[in-house]
Enzyme design. Structure first.
Site, PDB file in Angstrom:
ATOM      1  CG  HIS A  46      -5.297  -2.291  -0.465  1.00 10.68           C
ATOM      2  ND1 HIS A  46      -4.703  -1.938  -1.545  1.00 10.68           N
ATOM      3  CD2 HIS A  46      -4.898  -1.969   0.658  1.00 10.68           C
ATOM      4  CE1 HIS A  46      -3.875  -1.351  -0.953  1.00 10.68           C
ATOM      5  NE2 HIS A  46      -3.840  -1.135   0.134  1.00 10.68           N
TER       6      HIS A  46
ATOM      7  CG  ASP B 238      -6.550  -2.715  -4.346  1.00 12.21           C
ATOM      8  OD1 ASP B 238      -7.334  -2.143  -3.403  1.00 12.21           O
ATOM      9  OD2 ASP B 238      -5.184  -2.668  -4.141  1.00 12.21           O
TER      10      ASP B 238
ATOM     11  CB  SER C 275      -1.071  -0.019   1.280  1.00 13.51           C
ATOM     12  OG  SER C 275      -1.880   0.785   0.932  1.00 13.51           O
TER      13      SER C 275
END
Length: 724
Positions: A698, A666, A591
């Site tokens: 994600h 995602d 991320s």
């Protein structure tokens, strides 16, 4: 014969401890959990604590009255029988005692019981072993909210329904356009502390709820590959600088069916947060944050008419204002409330009255309030968990509302999960630190004497040879700020050898990787990699959590710049160690950590030879408005900052081996980020590796996470450790 005897004795002296398996990088947290008391809490109006048995079949108790000896307080069988005898219209199968209970009195608690057709909120009396005060909602309902008078609001898709105390079901909204979303907690993408979308007043007669209109936001395609023909599931994903959703707050009166829209005014592209009912139900309070996120107005509105009453106070900043908490009213005093803000440097508490007058600053030194636990019985003090030791520790504090004086109730350095008994005389203290797996004690606040209930042994002893770990302190790139780091040494560490390095990085806001708790905050994959012969290093750079607002403000409009500079201070620290192979330094992050990994691989290409970037932000113009514009403003307002942070034009700098991993579905960091980076690499003639998890969003969860960690470990082994 002598050789046989010697060999036998040698084998007999060998420890059978071994290394973590790749499966245990995911399952190890459960398998090697230190001994504890599960779901422990104070029993209301008593000097007793309750928790679950190891098989989750009984509710246990330890009490001061019997010397803290363990007894069975309630059983799953008794609870299940009580539910079945009271609710005969449904079917129940209970494998364990309720995992979450809320003590309402000394002998009664509330919990949820799932039937075949409904979910029931029930009150159970442990003495009579009977159920009372039942509330229910359909099994397929979402985000149920219970009112004090027995009403229950819940969601069916994008509409709100209410099951009244009498059992009638009322349709609050009937929007057929899926772009109109009512009552959901997924408003403003759950930034600004938003974790619910419906609020009952104290009487349970009126329901306030978010009405989100996102029809003006473009559809963004997310492909589901599981169907015979792939299906496109459109989501609303407002990107930085583009059109945002419009949100209003509506109040619904159950008796009359009347709806009132609160007059929060223009512009429509603003953020509504900190929604709080006044205990009297007359007024409702809302934080109005402008889209620029640098000006907060905390307003009072008339709940009956929706009319604006007054602005209680405002906050303005040259960087950003980020409200995170609704009001907490002082019990039995509807004219006073607690407001939390980091406006003065650290998230702390302030006592206000409902006219907006500041009565008392309840902050203490540089302590960041992490969890407000509530008031003592006399309603004169507040207990809370806050930071200490440069953000590494969590301690229990108590502040007096009248004097503002704060005392620290726990003292051992470490991460404490603690609470105070109803009468305010005792602390239930659970803590760990880098040398203590888990310790639970009862502390007498007045005498400071402690009664130890649990002292866990090292769960790895005789099973796993865990590598040595230590916490380190470095200085930020500007030479001013101490930074917390963690280094895990390779298995069988030999200071005369040289080892490859895996830097594990996140670096973004609201996350802290290094803490003074068991394992130092490190994950099992970190320790697995150390056992495979890597030095594993992590640094919480400026911009990460638990260090105050100024620690983050330096990154405004320039994400990646100071974070990378601090990470390179970490590299400088590593290179100062004789056992570090300076030619074999790699980096892994997910991320924001994926953004950091790709940034380091392209901007520090001579240092980092291998990288694995999971779900990376590649260009902040592809990220959502609420988070992205807080830190970067809009692309129109800050073109230089966006250009500098973008990695699309930096693909040409790539020298090492880079693996990008992305969840194909995602909805947080959309796949467009990594796909466009791959395209840039192709145009620049750079080789890059890419791997998709088709059915994941994600994060990669479940057993597929084991597959992911195996792939990452193999990538480092092939291209960093074994590559000469």
């Amino acid at each position: 014969m002598r050789k046989f005897i010697f060999s036998f004795l040698l084998v007999g002296s060998i420890s059978f401890a071994q290394k973590l398996t790749i499966e245990e990088t995911v399952t190890g947290g459960r398998k090697y959990a230190p001994t504890t008391q599960t779901a422990q809490q104070w029993r209301k109006d008593s000097k007793s604590i309750t928790y679950l048995s190891s098989d989750y079949s009984n509710l246990l108790e330890k009490s001061a009255s019997n010397g803290w000896k363990e007894i069975i307080l309630a059983t799953k069988t008794d609870f299940e029988n009580a539910v079945k005898s009271k609710i005969t219209s449904d079917e129940f199968t209970m494998k364990v005692f309720p995992l979450v209970i809320d003590w309402k009195s000394k002998n009664t608690f509330e919990t949820l019981a799932a039937g075949k057709s409904k979910i029931y909120n029930v009150t159970y009396d442990i003495v009579s072993k009977q159920i009372s005060n039942i509330k229910s909602y359909p099994i397929d309902a979402q985000q149920a909210k219970f009112a004090n008078n027995g009403n229950v609001s819940w969601l069916k898709e994008n509409n709100i329904k209410i099951t009244t105390a009498s059992g009638n079901v009322v349709d609050v909204t009937n929007d057929t356009d899926k772009g109109i979303v009512n009552g959901s907690d997924y408003v403003h993408r759950q930034e600004f502390g938003i974790d619910q979308g419906m609020w009952w007043n104290e009487a349970g007669t009126q329901l306030a709820y978010y009405r989100k209109d996102e029809t003006m936001v473009g559809n963004y395609p997310i492909i589901n590959w599981n169907e015979r023909e792939a299906v496109n599931n459109d989501i609303k994903y407002p990107m930085a600088g583009m059109t945002s959703e419009n949100v209003t707050l509506v109040v619904y009166d159950v008796a009359s069916g009347k709806k009132v829209t609160i007059q929060t005014g223009e512009p429509k592209e603003q953020y509504l947060t900190m929604v709080s009912w006044e205990p009297t139900g007359k007024n409702i309070f809302i934080g109005i944050l402008n889209r620029e996120q640098n000006h907060l107005k905390f307003n009072k509105y008339d709940a009956q008419t929706g009319a604006f009453v007054k602005t209680l106070f405002e906050e303005k900043a040259s960087t950003w204002v980020e409200p995170q908490h609704p009001l907490t009213f002082v019990p039995n005093n509807p004219t006073q409330f607690i407001y939390q803000t980091d406006f003065n440097g650290y998230n702390q508490m302030y006592l206000y009255n409902t006219d907006g007058k500041l009565l008392k600053n309840l902050g203490f030194n540089d302590v960041v309030v992490k969890d407000m636990l509530g008031f003592d019985t006399k309603r004169t003090k507040i207990n809370y968990i806050g930071t200490a030791n440069n953000g590494l520790d969590r301690q229990l504090y108590q502040v007096d509302l009248k004097s503002g004086k704060t005392i620290q109730l726990t003292t051992v350095s470490g991460t404490h999960i603690a609470s105070v008994s109803s009468d305010g005389t005792m602390v239930l203290d659970q803590y760990s630190n880098v040398t203590t797996p888990n310790e639970i004690s009862i502390i007498d606040i007045k005498s400071k004497k402690a009664k130890q209930l649990v002292k866990a042994d090292n769960p790895f002893t005789g099973k796993i040879d865990m590598p040595k770990m230590e916490l380190v302190t470095l200085t930020s790139a500007d030479g001013k700020t101490p930074l917390n780091g963690r280094i895990i040494y390779p298995a069988d560490f030999d200071a005369t050898k040289k080892y490859p390095v895996m830097v594990y990085v996140y670096g973004g806001s609201h996350a802290q990787l290094v803490t003074n708790r068991w394992l130092g905050g490190g994950g099992y994959f970190d320790y697995y990699m150390a056992q495979q012969g890597y030095v594993v290093f992590t640094l919480d750079n400026r911009g990460s959590d638990a260090r105050g607002k100024k620690f983050c403000d330096v990154n405004h409009r320039q994400l990646g710049v100071n974070e990378m500079a601090d990470q390179m201070e970490g590299v400088k620290f590593l290179k100062s160690k004789s056992f570090v192979d300076q030619d074999k330094i790699g980096v892994f992050g997910w991320s924001f950590g994926g953004f950091m990994t790709t940034t380091l691989m392209t901007s520090q290409a001579d240092t980092f030879k291998v990288g694995v970037a999971g779900g990376p932000v590649i260009d902040w113009k592809y990220y959502e408005i609420m988070y992205g514009e807080r830190y970067m403003d809009t692309p129109q307002e800050n073109p230089e900052g966006y250009a500098k942070a973008s990695l699309l034009d930096k693909a040409k700098n790539l020298k090492g081996r880079l693996l990008i991993i992305h969840g194909a579905q995602d909805p947080v960091v959309v796949q467009q980020n990594s796909m466009n980076f791959i395209e840039s690499c192709i145009k620049a003639g750079k080789q890059v590796d890419y791997f998709l998890y088709p059915n994941h969003e994600h994060n990669v969860g479940g057993r597929d996470r084991i597959h992911m960690y195996a792939k990452i470990a193999d990538y480092f082994d092939v291209y960093l450790k074994k590559n000469n």
